[in-house]
Scaffold this motif. Structure first.
Motif, PDB file in Angstrom:
ATOM      1  N   ILE A 145      47.503  70.463  58.166  1.00 33.37           N
ATOM      2  CA  ILE A 145      46.251  69.990  58.761  1.00 33.37           C
ATOM      3  C   ILE A 145      46.524  68.659  59.451  1.00 33.37           C
ATOM      4  CG2 ILE A 145      43.851  69.335  58.336  1.00 33.37           C
ATOM      5  CD1 ILE A 145      43.916  71.091  55.838  1.00 33.37           C
ATOM      6  N   ARG A 146      46.637  68.699  60.747  1.00 36.48           N
ATOM      7  CA  ARG A 146      47.034  67.494  61.501  1.00 36.48           C
ATOM      8  C   ARG A 146      46.002  66.378  61.383  1.00 36.48           C
ATOM      9  NH1 ARG A 146      51.332  68.062  65.239  1.00 36.48           N
ATOM     10  NH2 ARG A 146      52.094  70.200  65.449  1.00 36.48           N
ATOM     11  N   ARG A 147      44.757  66.745  61.232  1.00 39.51           N
ATOM     12  CA  ARG A 147      43.733  65.708  61.142  1.00 39.51           C
ATOM     13  C   ARG A 147      44.010  64.762  59.967  1.00 39.51           C
ATOM     14  NH1 ARG A 147      39.334  64.735  64.889  1.00 39.51           N
ATOM     15  NH2 ARG A 147      38.261  62.990  63.926  1.00 39.51           N
ATOM     16  N   ASN A 148      44.571  65.296  58.877  1.00 43.46           N
ATOM     17  CA  ASN A 148      44.860  64.464  57.712  1.00 43.46           C
ATOM     18  C   ASN A 148      45.904  63.395  57.997  1.00 43.46           C
ATOM     19  OD1 ASN A 148      43.049  65.866  56.123  1.00 43.46           O
ATOM     20  ND2 ASN A 148      44.585  67.288  55.314  1.00 43.46           N
ATOM     21  N   PRO A 194      42.424  60.582  66.283  1.00 44.39           N
ATOM     22  CA  PRO A 194      43.503  59.975  67.073  1.00 44.39           C
ATOM     23  C   PRO A 194      42.942  58.867  67.956  1.00 44.39           C
ATOM     24  CG  PRO A 194      43.567  62.368  67.222  1.00 44.39           C
ATOM     25  CD  PRO A 194      42.265  62.008  66.573  1.00 44.39           C
ATOM     26  N   PRO A 195      43.725  57.805  68.220  1.00 45.77           N
ATOM     27  CA  PRO A 195      43.236  56.729  69.079  1.00 45.77           C
ATOM     28  C   PRO A 195      42.937  57.229  70.483  1.00 45.77           C
ATOM     29  CG  PRO A 195      45.596  56.514  68.689  1.00 45.77           C
ATOM     30  CD  PRO A 195      45.102  57.584  67.767  1.00 45.77           C
ATOM     31  N   LEU A 196      41.875  56.712  71.063  1.00 51.84           N
ATOM     32  CA  LEU A 196      41.460  57.162  72.385  1.00 51.84           C
ATOM     33  C   LEU A 196      42.016  56.287  73.503  1.00 51.84           C
ATOM     34  CD1 LEU A 196      37.692  57.972  71.649  1.00 51.84           C
ATOM     35  CD2 LEU A 196      39.623  59.560  71.747  1.00 51.84           C
ATOM     36  N   VAL A 197      42.409  55.060  73.163  1.00 55.45           N
ATOM     37  CA  VAL A 197      42.880  54.127  74.185  1.00 55.45           C
ATOM     38  C   VAL A 197      44.339  54.402  74.499  1.00 55.45           C
ATOM     39  CG1 VAL A 197      43.224  51.705  74.784  1.00 55.45           C
ATOM     40  CG2 VAL A 197      41.242  52.393  73.402  1.00 55.45           C
ATOM     41  N   LEU A 198      44.667  54.600  75.764  1.00 53.46           N
ATOM     42  CA  LEU A 198      46.052  54.820  76.160  1.00 53.46           C
ATOM     43  C   LEU A 198      46.858  53.547  75.977  1.00 53.46           C
ATOM     44  CD1 LEU A 198      45.594  56.995  79.361  1.00 53.46           C
ATOM     45  CD2 LEU A 198      46.351  57.748  77.111  1.00 53.46           C
ATOM     46  N   ALA A 199      48.134  53.726  75.653  1.00 51.59           N
ATOM     47  CA  ALA A 199      48.986  52.587  75.334  1.00 51.59           C
ATOM     48  C   ALA A 199      49.363  51.780  76.568  1.00 51.59           C
ATOM     49  CB  ALA A 199      50.249  53.068  74.624  1.00 51.59           C
ATOM     50  N   VAL A 200      49.398  52.396  77.736  1.00 50.29           N
ATOM     51  CA  VAL A 200      49.856  51.710  78.941  1.00 50.29           C
ATOM     52  C   VAL A 200      48.655  51.244  79.752  1.00 50.29           C
ATOM     53  CG1 VAL A 200      51.141  51.929  81.091  1.00 50.29           C
ATOM     54  CG2 VAL A 200      51.979  53.032  79.029  1.00 50.29           C
ATOM     55  N   THR A 201      48.500  49.948  79.862  1.00 53.23           N
ATOM     56  CA  THR A 201      47.420  49.384  80.678  1.00 53.23           C
ATOM     57  C   THR A 201      47.968  48.417  81.716  1.00 53.23           C
ATOM     58  OG1 THR A 201      47.085  47.623  79.045  1.00 53.23           O
ATOM     59  CG2 THR A 201      45.733  49.602  78.800  1.00 53.23           C
ATOM     60  N   GLU A 202      49.290  48.214  81.696  1.00 51.38           N
ATOM     61  CA  GLU A 202      49.894  47.285  82.634  1.00 51.38           C
ATOM     62  C   GLU A 202      49.896  47.858  84.052  1.00 51.38           C
ATOM     63  OE1 GLU A 202      51.183  48.257  79.873  1.00 51.38           O
ATOM     64  OE2 GLU A 202      51.748  46.552  78.617  1.00 51.38           O
ATOM     65  N   HIS A 240      47.356  64.482  66.387  1.00 49.91           N
ATOM     66  CA  HIS A 240      48.395  63.693  65.740  1.00 49.91           C
ATOM     67  C   HIS A 240      49.712  64.463  65.674  1.00 49.91           C
ATOM     68  CE1 HIS A 240      45.607  60.623  64.333  1.00 49.91           C
ATOM     69  NE2 HIS A 240      44.853  61.540  63.746  1.00 49.91           N
ATOM     70  N   TYR A 241      50.805  63.762  65.949  1.00 55.31           N
ATOM     71  CA  TYR A 241      52.116  64.320  65.664  1.00 55.31           C
ATOM     72  C   TYR A 241      52.437  64.089  64.191  1.00 55.31           C
ATOM     73  CZ  TYR A 241      53.306  64.991  70.604  1.00 55.31           C
ATOM     74  OH  TYR A 241      53.341  65.425  71.902  1.00 55.31           O
ATOM     75  N   PHE A 242      53.190  65.023  63.608  1.00 53.07           N
ATOM     76  CA  PHE A 242      53.658  64.825  62.247  1.00 53.07           C
ATOM     77  C   PHE A 242      54.637  63.647  62.217  1.00 53.07           C
ATOM     78  CE2 PHE A 242      52.650  69.453  62.131  1.00 53.07           C
ATOM     79  CZ  PHE A 242      51.756  69.430  61.068  1.00 53.07           C
ATOM     80  N   PRO A 243      54.634  62.874  61.124  1.00 50.04           N
ATOM     81  CA  PRO A 243      55.519  61.698  61.075  1.00 50.04           C
ATOM     82  C   PRO A 243      56.995  62.006  60.874  1.00 50.04           C
ATOM     83  CG  PRO A 243      54.196  61.871  59.076  1.00 50.04           C
ATOM     84  CD  PRO A 243      53.668  62.899  60.025  1.00 50.04           C
ATOM     85  N   ALA A 244      57.402  63.280  60.968  1.00 48.24           N
ATOM     86  CA  ALA A 244      58.829  63.567  61.115  1.00 48.24           C
ATOM     87  C   ALA A 244      59.324  62.931  62.410  1.00 48.24           C
ATOM     88  CB  ALA A 244      59.059  65.073  61.141  1.00 48.24           C
ATOM     89  N   PHE A 245      58.425  62.779  63.374  1.00 47.62           N
ATOM     90  CA  PHE A 245      58.655  61.987  64.582  1.00 47.62           C
ATOM     91  C   PHE A 245      58.471  60.528  64.156  1.00 47.62           C
ATOM     92  CE2 PHE A 245      56.641  61.098  69.046  1.00 47.62           C
ATOM     93  CZ  PHE A 245      57.795  60.459  69.449  1.00 47.62           C
ATOM     94  N   PRO A 246      59.517  59.697  64.178  1.00 44.47           N
ATOM     95  CA  PRO A 246      59.454  58.387  63.519  1.00 44.47           C
ATOM     96  C   PRO A 246      58.672  57.316  64.278  1.00 44.47           C
ATOM     97  CG  PRO A 246      61.590  58.657  64.541  1.00 44.47           C
ATOM     98  CD  PRO A 246      60.872  59.976  64.716  1.00 44.47           C
ATOM     99  N   TYR A 247      57.435  57.633  64.637  1.00 45.93           N
ATOM    100  CA  TYR A 247      56.628  56.652  65.368  1.00 45.93           C
ATOM    101  C   TYR A 247      56.196  55.480  64.487  1.00 45.93           C
ATOM    102  CZ  TYR A 247      53.069  59.875  63.469  1.00 45.93           C
ATOM    103  OH  TYR A 247      52.320  60.694  62.663  1.00 45.93           O
ATOM    104  N   ALA A 248      56.331  55.623  63.161  1.00 42.46           N
ATOM    105  CA  ALA A 248      56.035  54.477  62.302  1.00 42.46           C
ATOM    106  C   ALA A 248      57.005  53.329  62.589  1.00 42.46           C
ATOM    107  CB  ALA A 248      56.118  54.883  60.830  1.00 42.46           C
TER     108      ALA A 248
END
Length: 312
Positions: free
Chosen positions: A162-165, A26-34, A116-124
């Motif tokens: 397996i969430r890592r996948n 999973p990405p380590l950088v937080l999305a909010v930097t403002e 990771h969240y499963f992509p049933a959550f539509p973050y794509a």
């Protein structure tokens, strides 16, 4: 010679595992930097309605669409997912989340715990949302009543559990690109394009998917089998909406009524409960954008999928 071969195989295995671990992390950088943000609650409410949050996260079987205790079952070819509690409850919901954790979850599909969240959550689709919109959404959610109750675990069999996948899935289907307005188009068209392709996540249901569950890009918006496993999702390019006017589409998003006087049902009825709350100009913008989509042929529809099975 045998020793060298075994050593080479071992090193190749270690290298392959290292690549897998790197790709699936999973990405380590937080999305909010403002800097500190002054929330716009009205925009947060619009974002809430455009994103269809209550369609999945409202407690099933009760009339209050703002009671966000989750629990809706979402069937899929990979198992059944259950929408989580996103109310402000500090134990069972997101009441203890930070703003950065929320933005990271919505736009990157990563939990506060770092998985990771499963992509049933539509973050794509949500990945294309403006960070300020997601920050306003978080502020708006905090104004809604907390709902206690922990949602049951997903019912997903091995190896899909397996969430890592999911890191590999994201590498294939999540590009991380922001929405870029088209300078040759009107402001209203661009607003519609933004809402449809990010917050509205229309392609998530209205597009066919490959065997990995990724949207088939060449048939985006062209309809196909309902991802929830029952019925057929209509084509919303001009192949399917060619006889609809912009006003027809906007009216449908407000009332759920089609040009021939029919009423929508199924999951789309839940969507209309949200789009009907949008400002009229946003529904008009969505309609203008959808009307501009060129005709695209969708997958062949089974003869047994009668019109009454549409999830439009």
């Amino acid at each position: 010679m045998l020793r060298r071969m075994l050593l080479g195989a071992a090193l190749a295995g270690v290298a392959a595992f290292g690549v897998f671990w790197w790709l699936t992390a999973p990405p380590l950088v937080l999305a909010v930097t403002e800097r500190a943000h002054t929330p716009d609650l009205a925009n947060g409410q619009t974002t809430f309605n455009a994103g269809g949050c209550s369609s999945c996260h409202a407690v099933p079987g009760q009339p209050d669409r703002l009671k966000l205790g989750g629990g809706l079952a979402i069937p899929s070819p990979f198992g059944t997912f259950y929408a989580p509690n996103i109310s402000s409850d500090p134990v069972d919901g997101i009441g203890r989340w930070s703003e950065a954790e929320f933005v990271n979850a919505v736009t990157k599909g990563v939990s506060p715990a770092g998985y990771h969240y499963f992509p049933a959550f539509p973050y794509a689709s949500y990945q294309h949302a403006k960070v300020e919109d997601v920050r306003d959404l978080f502020a708006y959610l905090k104004t809604l009543a907390p709902v206690s109750g922990k949602v049951r675990d997903h019912d997903v069999p091995f190896p899909f559990d397996i969430r890592r996948n999911i890191g590999i899935w994201k590498w294939l289907f999540v590009d991380g690109k922001p929405f870029v307005p088209d300078a040759t188009r009107s402001g209203r068209w661009n607003r519609g394009a933004y809402l449809v392709n990010s917050l509205g996540h229309c392609a998530e249901c209205h597009s066919p998917r490959n065997f990995l569950g990724g949207i088939i890009a060449a048939q985006r918006f062209a309809g196909g089998p309902n991802p929830e496993g029952e019925g057929w999702v209509p084509n919303i390019t001009q192949k399917g909406l060619g006889e609809w006017s912009v006003k027809d589409i906007a009216w449908f998003l407000e009332t759920g009524q089609t040009p021939d006087g029919d009423n929508t049902g199924g999951p789309m009825a839940r969507v209309i409960r949200n789009t009907s709350q949008l400002p009229a100009e946003d529904r008009a913008a969505i309609a203008e954008y959808l009307k501009s989509l060129p005709p695209v042929d969708g997958p062949p529809r089974p003869k047994t999928a009668a019109k009454g099975g549409d999830k439009s």
